[in-house]
Motif scaffolding. Structure first.
Motif, PDB file in Angstrom:
ATOM      1  N   PRO A   1     -11.779 -36.454  10.752  1.00 52.25           N
ATOM      2  CA  PRO A   1     -12.682 -35.123  10.729  1.00 52.25           C
ATOM      3  C   PRO A   1     -12.168 -33.628  10.650  1.00 52.25           C
ATOM      4  N   ARG A   2     -11.225 -33.406  10.204  1.00 52.96           N
ATOM      5  CA  ARG A   2     -10.287 -32.803   9.923  1.00 52.96           C
ATOM      6  C   ARG A   2     -10.829 -30.369  10.067  1.00 52.96           C
ATOM      7  N   THR A   3     -12.065 -30.726   9.205  1.00 55.41           N
ATOM      8  CA  THR A   3     -12.390 -29.594   9.424  1.00 55.41           C
ATOM      9  C   THR A   3     -13.662 -28.904  10.750  1.00 55.41           C
ATOM     10  N   ALA A   4     -13.817 -30.083  11.321  1.00 53.99           N
ATOM     11  CA  ALA A   4     -14.629 -30.232  12.405  1.00 53.99           C
ATOM     12  C   ALA A   4     -13.460 -29.979  13.612  1.00 53.99           C
ATOM     13  N   ALA A   5     -12.934 -31.087  13.083  1.00 56.89           N
ATOM     14  CA  ALA A   5     -11.930 -30.719  13.997  1.00 56.89           C
ATOM     15  C   ALA A   5     -11.161 -29.536  14.618  1.00 56.89           C
ATOM     16  N   PHE A   6     -10.834 -28.567  13.783  1.00 56.90           N
ATOM     17  CA  PHE A   6     -10.248 -27.297  13.395  1.00 56.90           C
ATOM     18  C   PHE A   6     -11.409 -26.072  14.112  1.00 56.90           C
ATOM     19  N   ARG A   7     -12.400 -26.110  14.164  1.00 59.74           N
ATOM     20  CA  ARG A   7     -13.630 -25.316  14.199  1.00 59.74           C
ATOM     21  C   ARG A   7     -13.484 -25.354  15.917  1.00 59.74           C
ATOM     22  N   GLN A   8     -13.617 -27.098  16.558  1.00 61.30           N
ATOM     23  CA  GLN A   8     -13.392 -26.866  17.999  1.00 61.30           C
ATOM     24  C   GLN A   8     -12.650 -27.045  18.369  1.00 61.30           C
ATOM     25  N   ILE A   9     -11.465 -26.330  17.806  1.00 62.33           N
ATOM     26  CA  ILE A   9     -10.171 -26.012  18.387  1.00 62.33           C
ATOM     27  C   ILE A   9      -9.813 -24.726  18.750  1.00 62.33           C
ATOM     28  N   GLY A  10     -10.690 -23.977  17.195  1.00 66.27           N
ATOM     29  CA  GLY A  10     -10.392 -22.607  17.097  1.00 66.27           C
ATOM     30  C   GLY A  10     -10.884 -21.760  18.500  1.00 66.27           C
ATOM     31  N   ASN A  11     -12.331 -23.064  18.576  1.00 61.07           N
ATOM     32  CA  ASN A  11     -13.435 -22.185  19.293  1.00 61.07           C
ATOM     33  C   ASN A  11     -13.208 -22.671  20.947  1.00 61.07           C
ATOM     34  N   ALA A  12     -11.967 -23.423  21.111  1.00 62.66           N
ATOM     35  CA  ALA A  12     -12.660 -24.057  22.708  1.00 62.66           C
ATOM     36  C   ALA A  12     -11.073 -22.908  23.720  1.00 62.66           C
ATOM     37  N   VAL A  13     -11.098 -23.323  25.083  1.00 72.00           N
ATOM     38  CA  VAL A  13     -10.289 -22.881  26.300  1.00 72.00           C
ATOM     39  C   VAL A  13      -9.549 -23.285  26.226  1.00 72.00           C
TER      40      VAL A  13
END
Length: 411
Positions: A380-392
Motif C-alpha cells: 500500500p505505497r500511496t496509502a502509506a505515504f498519505r498516512q505518514i505525511g499526516n501523522a504526529v
C-alpha cells in the motif's frame, strides 16, 4: 501508576496514540474515518498484543508475508480489534458512543487525544490553500467537544497546525477556547517543533492541552532535548534500492546506532519492512540528478533554473521549490508526499529516486516494525505515504504523553 485510559479521535495512522501507549496509557478506542488507516491501527493493536504476550513471531511472519492479514487478526482477541472504530466523527456520534461504551464497560475515560483534519487551517505546502467559506472542517473542534461532554476526561490533548491560532484573524481559536470553557474546560496552546523533541524533522504543531476547570491545573512542562540529530543517523543503515522497489522486507546494512535504539526506531528484529519506492520516469530522474548536483554545490534548485526541455511546469514565478533533496538538515514532512516524491528526493545520486515508505516513516520517527496498511492487502505505497505525511511523530507524542502522565500522577 493506575491504568490511564484514553480515547483517540481522528486517530489517523496512530502516531499520537503510539506515544501514549509507550508511556503505559491504555487505549479504549481509536476513531478514524479513513479505512486504510483503520487497518493500520488494527495491525498495530495486533503488534502490541502479540509483543506483550510473547508471540512476536506471529507478527514477524506477517511482516515477511508468510501469513496474511486475516491470519494475523485471528491471533488477536476480537475485543482488542474492536477498539478501532471506522466512523466519521460528527456523522454518527451516537453510534460511535455506543461502540466506545461497549468497550469501556464500567471504566471511565481519563484522557482524550486527537488531531482533527487541519487542511482548513493550513497555509503550508506548495501554495496557500483556498477553501470554501464556512468550511465545516473549521468546526470539528465542536465534534471533539461532544466527546469531552460525554466522557468528561480529566484532561485532553488537541493537535493541529500553527494556522489554527491565526486563521480568520484568530477567531477560530478564540471560538474554540470559549466553547471548551462553556463545557467545563480550561486550556492553553503552545507551538512545538518536533525537532526539539528528538525527531529528525522541522515540524511545527500547535499542541492544545485542556483540563477540567475544577482541577486548577496549568499547561505541563514538556522539556526540550538539547541534543539534535540529522538525516544520516536515520538513513545510514538502510540498503540501497531502486525506483519501483516492491520487496516485502530488507536486511539492514550496518549495526544499530544509539539514536535508532534510544528512540525505538530499530527495536530488535533483524529486518526492515516497507522499504518500498515509487517508480519514476526518465525526465524526473534527470531533474533529481540535477537537484542533487546543485545541492552538492550548496544550492537548492529552483524551478526557474531547470532547463526548459526538462521543466514540467511553465510557472517560473511560483512553486519554485517544487523539487527538493532531503538534506542533512531536518526536512519537514508534508502530506503532499502522497501525491509525488519531488519534495523528498533521496540524497544519494547512485540510488536516484524519491525516498521510500520506510525512510519517510523514519523521518516521522515511526519504528521499523510499524506497518502501514492499504484497504486491500497489497503493497500500500500511496496509502502509506498519505498516512505518514499526516501523522504526529511518535517520539514527540511520547514526550507529550510523559508530561500528561506526570500531570495526572502529581495532582
Amino acid at each position: 501508576m493506575s491504568t490511564i485510559r484514553y480515547i483517540d479521535l481522528f486517530a489517523g495512522a496512530g502516531g499520537l496514540s503510539e506515544g501514549f501507549h509507550r508511556q503505559g496509557f491504555k487505549p479504549v478506542a481509536h476513531v478514524e474515518f479513513d479505512k486504510a488507516a483503520c487497518f493500520t491501527l488494527k495491525t498495530r493493536v495486533a503488534y502490541h498484543y502479540l509483543s506483550e504476550s510473547g508471540q512476536e513471531d506471529i507478527y514477524h511472519s506477517y511482516l515477511k508475508g508468510d501469513i496474511d492479514r486475516k491470519e494475523l487478526y485471528k491471533a488477536v482477541p476480537e475485543n482488542l480489534l474492536n477498539t478501532v472504530i471506522n466512523a466519521e466523527i460528527g456523522k454518527d456520534n451516537p453510534g460511535v458512543f455506543n461502540k466506545i461504551d461497549n468497550v469501556l464497560g464500567e471504566n471511565t475515560v481519563d484522557l482524550i487525544i486527537g488531531g482533527p483534519p487541519c487542511q482548513a487551517y493550513s497555509v503550508v505546502g506548495r501554495a496557500p490553500l483556498k477553501h470554501k467559506k464556512n468550511d465545516e472542517r473549521t468546526r470539528l473542534y465542536i465534534q471533539y467537544g461532544r466527546y469531552l461532554r460525554k466522557y468528561r476526561p480529566k484532561v485532553f490533548v488537541f493537535e493541529n497546525v500553527p494556522g489554527i491560532l491565526t486563521a480568520a484573524e484568530g477567531s477560530y481559536y478564540r471560538n474554540l477556547k470559549a466553547y471548551y470553557r462553556r463545557i467545563g474546560y480550561e486550556l492553553d496552546a503552545k507551538l512545538l517543533n518536533a525537532y526539539d523533541y528528538g525527531v529528525v524533522q522541522n515540524r511545527q504543531r500547535v499542541i492544545i492541552i485542556g483540563w477540567k476547570k475544577e482541577l486548577d491545573w496549568s499547561y505541563p512542562d514538556i522539556p526540550i532535548e538539547k541534543q539534535k540529530y540529522y538525516r544520516d543517523i536515520i538513513f545510514s543503515d538502510l540498503p540501497s534500492v531502486s525506483p519501483g522497489e516492491t520487496g516485502r522486507t530488507h536486511e539492514y546494512t550496518s549495526e544499530l546506532n544509539g539514536y535508532l535504539k534510544r528512540k525505538g526506531i530499530r527495536n530488535g528484529i533483524g529486518f526492515v519492512a516497507q522499504h518500498i519506492t515509487r517508480p519514476h520516469n526518465d525526465n524526473d530522474l534527470a531533474i533529481y540528478k540535477l537537484a542533487i548536483e546543485e545541492l552538492e554545490k550548496g544550492e537548492r534548485i529552483k524551478n526557474n533554473r531547470i532547463p526548459e526541455t526538462m521543466r514540467t511546469q511553465n510557472n517560473v514565478t511560483d512553486f519554485l521549490d517544487r523539487f527538493k533533496v532531503v538534506d542533512k538538515e531536518p526536512h519537514t514532512m508534508i502530506a503532499h508526499i502522497a501525491k509525488d516524491g519531488h519534495h523528498f528526493i533521496h540524497p544519494d545520486k547512485e540510488q536516484l529516486r524519491s525516498i521510500s515508505v520506510r525512510e519517510a516513516a523514519r523521518i516521522q520517527s515511526f519504528p521499523d516494525d510499524y506497518y502501514f496498511e492499504g484497504v486491500k492487502e497489497d503493497q500500500p505505497r500511496t496509502a502509506a505515504f498519505r498516512q505518514i505525511g499526516n501523522a504526529v511523530p511518535p517520539v514527540m507524542a511520547e514526550k507529550i504523553a510523559l508530561s500528561i502522565k506526570n500531570l495526572l500522577n502529581d495532582r
